[in-house]
Design a protein around this motif. Structure first.
Motif, PDB file in Angstrom:
ATOM      1  N   VAL A   1      21.157 -36.043  10.391  1.00 30.54           N
ATOM      2  CA  VAL A   1      20.037 -36.303   9.472  1.00 30.54           C
ATOM      3  C   VAL A   1      20.544 -37.271   8.409  1.00 30.54           C
ATOM      4  O   VAL A   1      21.755 -37.422   8.220  1.00 30.54           O
ATOM      5  N   LYS A   2      19.634 -37.933   7.721  1.00 28.81           N
ATOM      6  CA  LYS A   2      20.074 -38.883   6.695  1.00 28.81           C
ATOM      7  C   LYS A   2      20.552 -38.148   5.451  1.00 28.81           C
ATOM      8  O   LYS A   2      20.290 -36.950   5.274  1.00 28.81           O
ATOM      9  N   LYS A   3      21.212 -38.882   4.566  1.00 30.77           N
ATOM     10  CA  LYS A   3      21.956 -38.247   3.473  1.00 30.77           C
ATOM     11  C   LYS A   3      21.089 -37.427   2.523  1.00 30.77           C
ATOM     12  O   LYS A   3      21.545 -36.426   1.975  1.00 30.77           O
ATOM     13  N   ASP A   4      19.846 -37.835   2.295  1.00 28.48           N
ATOM     14  CA  ASP A   4      18.997 -37.086   1.363  1.00 28.48           C
ATOM     15  C   ASP A   4      18.005 -36.175   2.077  1.00 28.48           C
ATOM     16  O   ASP A   4      17.018 -35.727   1.494  1.00 28.48           O
ATOM     17  N   SER A   5      18.286 -35.874   3.339  1.00 25.77           N
ATOM     18  CA  SER A   5      17.385 -34.996   4.100  1.00 25.77           C
ATOM     19  C   SER A   5      17.465 -33.562   3.581  1.00 25.77           C
ATOM     20  O   SER A   5      18.558 -33.055   3.301  1.00 25.77           O
ATOM     21  N   PRO A   6      16.323 -32.880   3.508  1.00 23.31           N
ATOM     22  CA  PRO A   6      16.337 -31.467   3.123  1.00 23.31           C
ATOM     23  C   PRO A   6      16.771 -30.555   4.261  1.00 23.31           C
ATOM     24  O   PRO A   6      17.007 -29.362   4.047  1.00 23.31           O
ATOM     25  N   VAL A   7      16.887 -31.101   5.463  1.00 18.34           N
ATOM     26  CA  VAL A   7      17.245 -30.293   6.634  1.00 18.34           C
ATOM     27  C   VAL A   7      18.742 -29.980   6.590  1.00 18.34           C
ATOM     28  O   VAL A   7      19.573 -30.882   6.562  1.00 18.34           O
ATOM     29  N   LYS A   8      19.065 -28.694   6.573  1.00 13.89           N
ATOM     30  CA  LYS A   8      20.460 -28.258   6.490  1.00 13.89           C
ATOM     31  C   LYS A   8      20.957 -27.610   7.782  1.00 13.89           C
ATOM     32  O   LYS A   8      22.177 -27.508   7.986  1.00 13.89           O
ATOM     33  N   SER A   9      20.039 -27.117   8.617  1.00 10.55           N
ATOM     34  CA  SER A   9      20.445 -26.431   9.851  1.00 10.55           C
ATOM     35  C   SER A   9      19.402 -26.716  10.933  1.00 10.55           C
ATOM     36  O   SER A   9      18.262 -27.113  10.624  1.00 10.55           O
TER      37      SER A   9
END
Length: 322
Positions: A131-139
């Protein structure tokens, strides 16, 4: 390369494959015995995985056996399978799922050598869901409702990503997969065209260099020793040219063993057929290049293919594998 439907009638393909012994020498099966050279057309994907073949060419492993390889890039294994069956290529490199799908449809493919495998190190594999650096996706489970890029739909990337999502407690049926080449994925992430991507090296290092993150190792999540891809030919070609197949197999095994023990040379050869910048080359996570396929991991991948509806019937591994 024009994509051919994988389910082409086997009878018609047999006719095309019969004439697929491209050779500079007087005969196909005896090539190399009298100093002649046979040219073999090999369909490959221009990614890190095929570095051993390029390295084997450079070291002369194929030439020593009277073989000259013409390597032709394609977007994915699903496009290479029909190319081999139709006689466009004598050999091909394909991810394991494409070969499983082909076998389940009675397409006459036969594995002749291993290709590439996971690193067996959790969190340090050569492919990741990025995911890109500021994505809220963590898992992976947070990809529900999101758009994820894969190089080929209904193949090893989306099957393995579904497994990562399931292991994280999510529902993979709520993810939208979109098809695009690996080398376009880093830019697509940056522009927000997709929320996640299946990125093997060098795309993985490219995403990380831009500040992106890997949230899971999708190949590792299927099996730590997953056989990700293999080299194959058509059953018809193998029956007509057993000596050529043996020479290609021997040279490829030697190339795999050499690559596995010479990682610096693997990194160096990448600059000859990929566009990866030199400053990224040393940051790549290299896969393993074992000489033999890992059957238990292939069985697991086949189980996931059945679960995800990739096959109308389960593939017969005894017919597919060496």
């Amino acid at each position: 390369m024009r994509r051919l439907p994988i389910g082409l009638a086997a009878g018609a393909l047999f006719l095309a494959a019969t004439g697929c012994g491209s050779s500079d020498s007087s005969g196909s099966s005896g090539a190399g015995a009298s100093g002649s050279t046979t040219t073999l057309k090999v369909g490959i994907i221009p990614i890190l995985d095929v570095a051993p073949v390029y390295l084997g060419q450079k070291k002369g492993f194929y030439a020593e056996r009277g073989l000259k390889l013409e390597l032709t890039p394609a977007q994915g294994g699903a496009a290479i399978v029909p190319g081999v069956i139709s006689g466009q290529f004598q050999f091909g490199f394909s991810n394991t799922t494409s070969l499983l799908v082909a076998q389940s449809k009675n397409v006459p493919v036969k594995v002749v050598a291993n290709g590439v495998a996971s690193t067996a190190e959790k969190g340090a594999d050569f492919c990741g869901i990025t995911v890109k650096k500021d994505s809220p996706v963590k898992s992976p489970d947070q990809l529900e409702g999101k758009k994820v890029a894969v190089n080929t739909l209904n193949n090893i990337c989306d099957t393995s990503i579904r497994e990562s999502i399931r292991k994280a407690g999510g529902d993979p049926s709520k993810v939208e997969f979109v098809e695009m080449p690996f080398d376009q994925m880093p830019a697509a992430l940056d522009k927000g065209q997709v929320d996640g991507a299946c990125t093997p090296e060098p795309a993985l290092a490219t995403v990380k260099a831009a500040g992106g993150r890997s949230i899971a190792s999708n190949f590792f999540d299927v099996d730590p020793n997953l056989t990700v891809a293999m080299y194959f030919t058509s059953q018809q070609y193998a029956q007509k040219n057993p000596e050529l197949v043996k020479k290609f197999q021997e040279a490829t095994v030697e190339s795999l063993e050499y690559a596995d023990s010479h990682p610096d040379e693997v990194r160096a050869i990448l600059t000859t057929y990929t566009k990866i910048p030199n400053d990224l080359r040393d940051k790549l996570t290299l896969p393993h290049f074992p000489a033999e396929p890992d059957r238990p991991s292939i069985e697991r991948l086949a189980e996931l293919g059945v679960q995800d509806g990739l096959f109308d019937k389960a593939p017969d591994l005894d017919k597919l594998l060496p």
